[in-house]
Design a protein around this motif. Sequence first.
Motif, PDB file in Angstrom:
ATOM      1  N   ALA A  54       1.282 -22.646   7.449  1.00 47.93           N
ATOM      2  CA  ALA A  54       0.004 -21.944   7.437  1.00 47.93           C
ATOM      3  C   ALA A  54      -0.159 -20.999   8.628  1.00 47.93           C
ATOM      4  O   ALA A  54      -1.161 -20.299   8.719  1.00 47.93           O
ATOM      5  CB  ALA A  54      -1.134 -22.960   7.434  1.00 47.93           C
ATOM      6  N   VAL A  55       0.815 -20.980   9.546  1.00 48.83           N
ATOM      7  CA  VAL A  55       0.731 -20.112  10.716  1.00 48.83           C
ATOM      8  C   VAL A  55       1.177 -18.714  10.319  1.00 48.83           C
ATOM      9  O   VAL A  55       2.275 -18.524   9.801  1.00 48.83           O
ATOM     10  CB  VAL A  55       1.606 -20.654  11.869  1.00 48.83           C
ATOM     11  N   GLY A  56       0.309 -17.757  10.538  1.00 49.06           N
ATOM     12  CA  GLY A  56       0.619 -16.367  10.196  1.00 49.06           C
ATOM     13  C   GLY A  56      -0.654 -15.551  10.203  1.00 49.06           C
ATOM     14  O   GLY A  56      -1.675 -15.950  10.762  1.00 49.06           O
ATOM     15  N   TRP A  57      -0.608 -14.407   9.584  1.00 48.34           N
ATOM     16  CA  TRP A  57      -1.790 -13.570   9.520  1.00 48.34           C
ATOM     17  C   TRP A  57      -1.916 -12.974   8.123  1.00 48.34           C
ATOM     18  O   TRP A  57      -0.937 -12.784   7.419  1.00 48.34           O
ATOM     19  CB  TRP A  57      -1.790 -12.487  10.602  1.00 48.34           C
ATOM     20  N   THR A  58      -3.163 -12.679   7.763  1.00 51.14           N
ATOM     21  CA  THR A  58      -3.457 -12.110   6.458  1.00 51.14           C
ATOM     22  C   THR A  58      -3.844 -10.653   6.657  1.00 51.14           C
ATOM     23  O   THR A  58      -4.642 -10.322   7.524  1.00 51.14           O
ATOM     24  CB  THR A  58      -4.611 -12.877   5.782  1.00 51.14           C
ATOM     25  N   VAL A  59      -3.282  -9.800   5.812  1.00 55.91           N
ATOM     26  CA  VAL A  59      -3.540  -8.361   5.890  1.00 55.91           C
ATOM     27  C   VAL A  59      -4.057  -7.907   4.535  1.00 55.91           C
ATOM     28  O   VAL A  59      -3.545  -8.313   3.487  1.00 55.91           O
ATOM     29  CB  VAL A  59      -2.241  -7.596   6.247  1.00 55.91           C
ATOM     30  N   THR A  60      -5.076  -7.056   4.565  1.00 57.92           N
ATOM     31  CA  THR A  60      -5.598  -6.485   3.333  1.00 57.92           C
ATOM     32  C   THR A  60      -4.678  -5.360   2.894  1.00 57.92           C
ATOM     33  O   THR A  60      -4.258  -4.529   3.705  1.00 57.92           O
ATOM     34  CB  THR A  60      -7.025  -5.954   3.550  1.00 57.92           C
ATOM     35  N   SER A  61      -4.344  -5.345   1.612  1.00 59.26           N
ATOM     36  CA  SER A  61      -3.420  -4.332   1.102  1.00 59.26           C
ATOM     37  C   SER A  61      -4.074  -2.956   1.101  1.00 59.26           C
ATOM     38  O   SER A  61      -5.265  -2.798   1.388  1.00 59.26           O
ATOM     39  CB  SER A  61      -2.953  -4.702  -0.306  1.00 59.26           C
ATOM     40  N   LEU A  62      -3.309  -1.960   0.754  1.00 60.18           N
ATOM     41  CA  LEU A  62      -3.788  -0.576   0.778  1.00 60.18           C
ATOM     42  C   LEU A  62      -4.901  -0.319  -0.239  1.00 60.18           C
ATOM     43  O   LEU A  62      -5.732   0.559  -0.024  1.00 60.18           O
ATOM     44  CB  LEU A  62      -2.614   0.376   0.525  1.00 60.18           C
ATOM     45  N   ASP A  63      -4.940  -1.083  -1.323  1.00 59.24           N
ATOM     46  CA  ASP A  63      -6.008  -0.878  -2.311  1.00 59.24           C
ATOM     47  C   ASP A  63      -7.328  -1.497  -1.861  1.00 59.24           C
ATOM     48  O   ASP A  63      -8.359  -1.269  -2.463  1.00 59.24           O
ATOM     49  CB  ASP A  63      -5.590  -1.404  -3.680  1.00 59.24           C
ATOM     50  N   GLY A  64      -7.298  -2.286  -0.790  1.00 61.14           N
ATOM     51  CA  GLY A  64      -8.512  -2.861  -0.219  1.00 61.14           C
ATOM     52  C   GLY A  64      -9.002  -4.113  -0.921  1.00 61.14           C
ATOM     53  O   GLY A  64     -10.010  -4.684  -0.526  1.00 61.14           O
ATOM     54  N   GLU A  65      -8.334  -4.556  -1.967  1.00 60.14           N
ATOM     55  CA  GLU A  65      -8.791  -5.720  -2.714  1.00 60.14           C
ATOM     56  C   GLU A  65      -7.883  -6.933  -2.555  1.00 60.14           C
ATOM     57  O   GLU A  65      -8.343  -8.061  -2.570  1.00 60.14           O
ATOM     58  CB  GLU A  65      -8.892  -5.367  -4.197  1.00 60.14           C
ATOM     59  N   THR A  66      -6.609  -6.701  -2.426  1.00 65.48           N
ATOM     60  CA  THR A  66      -5.636  -7.790  -2.377  1.00 65.48           C
ATOM     61  C   THR A  66      -5.306  -8.125  -0.929  1.00 65.48           C
ATOM     62  O   THR A  66      -5.149  -7.238  -0.100  1.00 65.48           O
ATOM     63  CB  THR A  66      -4.349  -7.378  -3.111  1.00 65.48           C
ATOM     64  N   GLU A  67      -5.223  -9.418  -0.672  1.00 67.09           N
ATOM     65  CA  GLU A  67      -4.821  -9.857   0.661  1.00 67.09           C
ATOM     66  C   GLU A  67      -3.388 -10.382   0.611  1.00 67.09           C
ATOM     67  O   GLU A  67      -3.008 -11.093  -0.329  1.00 67.09           O
ATOM     68  CB  GLU A  67      -5.761 -10.937   1.195  1.00 67.09           C
ATOM     69  N   VAL A  68      -2.608 -10.049   1.634  1.00 67.74           N
ATOM     70  CA  VAL A  68      -1.219 -10.460   1.720  1.00 67.74           C
ATOM     71  C   VAL A  68      -1.052 -11.321   2.973  1.00 67.74           C
ATOM     72  O   VAL A  68      -1.519 -10.942   4.044  1.00 67.74           O
ATOM     73  CB  VAL A  68      -0.282  -9.226   1.789  1.00 67.74           C
ATOM     74  N   PHE A  69      -0.399 -12.474   2.803  1.00 71.51           N
ATOM     75  CA  PHE A  69      -0.195 -13.389   3.934  1.00 71.51           C
ATOM     76  C   PHE A  69       1.217 -13.229   4.482  1.00 71.51           C
ATOM     77  O   PHE A  69       2.192 -13.318   3.744  1.00 71.51           O
ATOM     78  CB  PHE A  69      -0.414 -14.837   3.486  1.00 71.51           C
ATOM     79  N   PHE A  70       1.332 -12.975   5.764  1.00 67.70           N
ATOM     80  CA  PHE A  70       2.613 -12.913   6.461  1.00 67.70           C
ATOM     81  C   PHE A  70       2.751 -14.209   7.258  1.00 67.70           C
ATOM     82  O   PHE A  70       2.108 -14.385   8.289  1.00 67.70           O
ATOM     83  CB  PHE A  70       2.682 -11.706   7.412  1.00 67.70           C
TER      84      PHE A  70
END
Length: 138
Positions: A54-70
């Motif tokens: 669970a360690v990481g960061w979440t980034v909002t995608s370019l479309d502004g709706e989808t979140e991506v977890f790194f």
Amino acid sequence: MIKGFKEFILRGNVIDLAVAVVIGAAFTLIVTAIVNGLINPLIAMVFNASSLDAVGWTVTSLDGETEVFFGFGMILGAIINFVAVAVVVYFVFVYPMNIWKERAAAKAGIAEEEASDLPTEQELLVQIRDLLATQPRA
């Protein structure tokens, strides 16, 4: 063809390799259990997460709706697992084997200093080449 295969299988290095793979797999399971049960929870405590995954960061995608977890925690866990396995293999297998070989060489009367005075394989090949070049051709 069967005779050649039989000789190949009965060579010592094939048996040694098979034993090494089995023992390596067993040690990997032990080290993985230690890493997952002890080290990963300690690191997860430092990062205030329930699990290292669970360690990481979440980034909002370019479309502004989808979140991506790194999840760099998974990568960190894999690195820790690899290093732990390498440390165990070195100190359980490689280091004792090197000491055993040194003692066996000392018993045989071959010191490392004497062995370093011997020519290398490449030097011997160069000498053989030079000797063959001086011989007359038939």
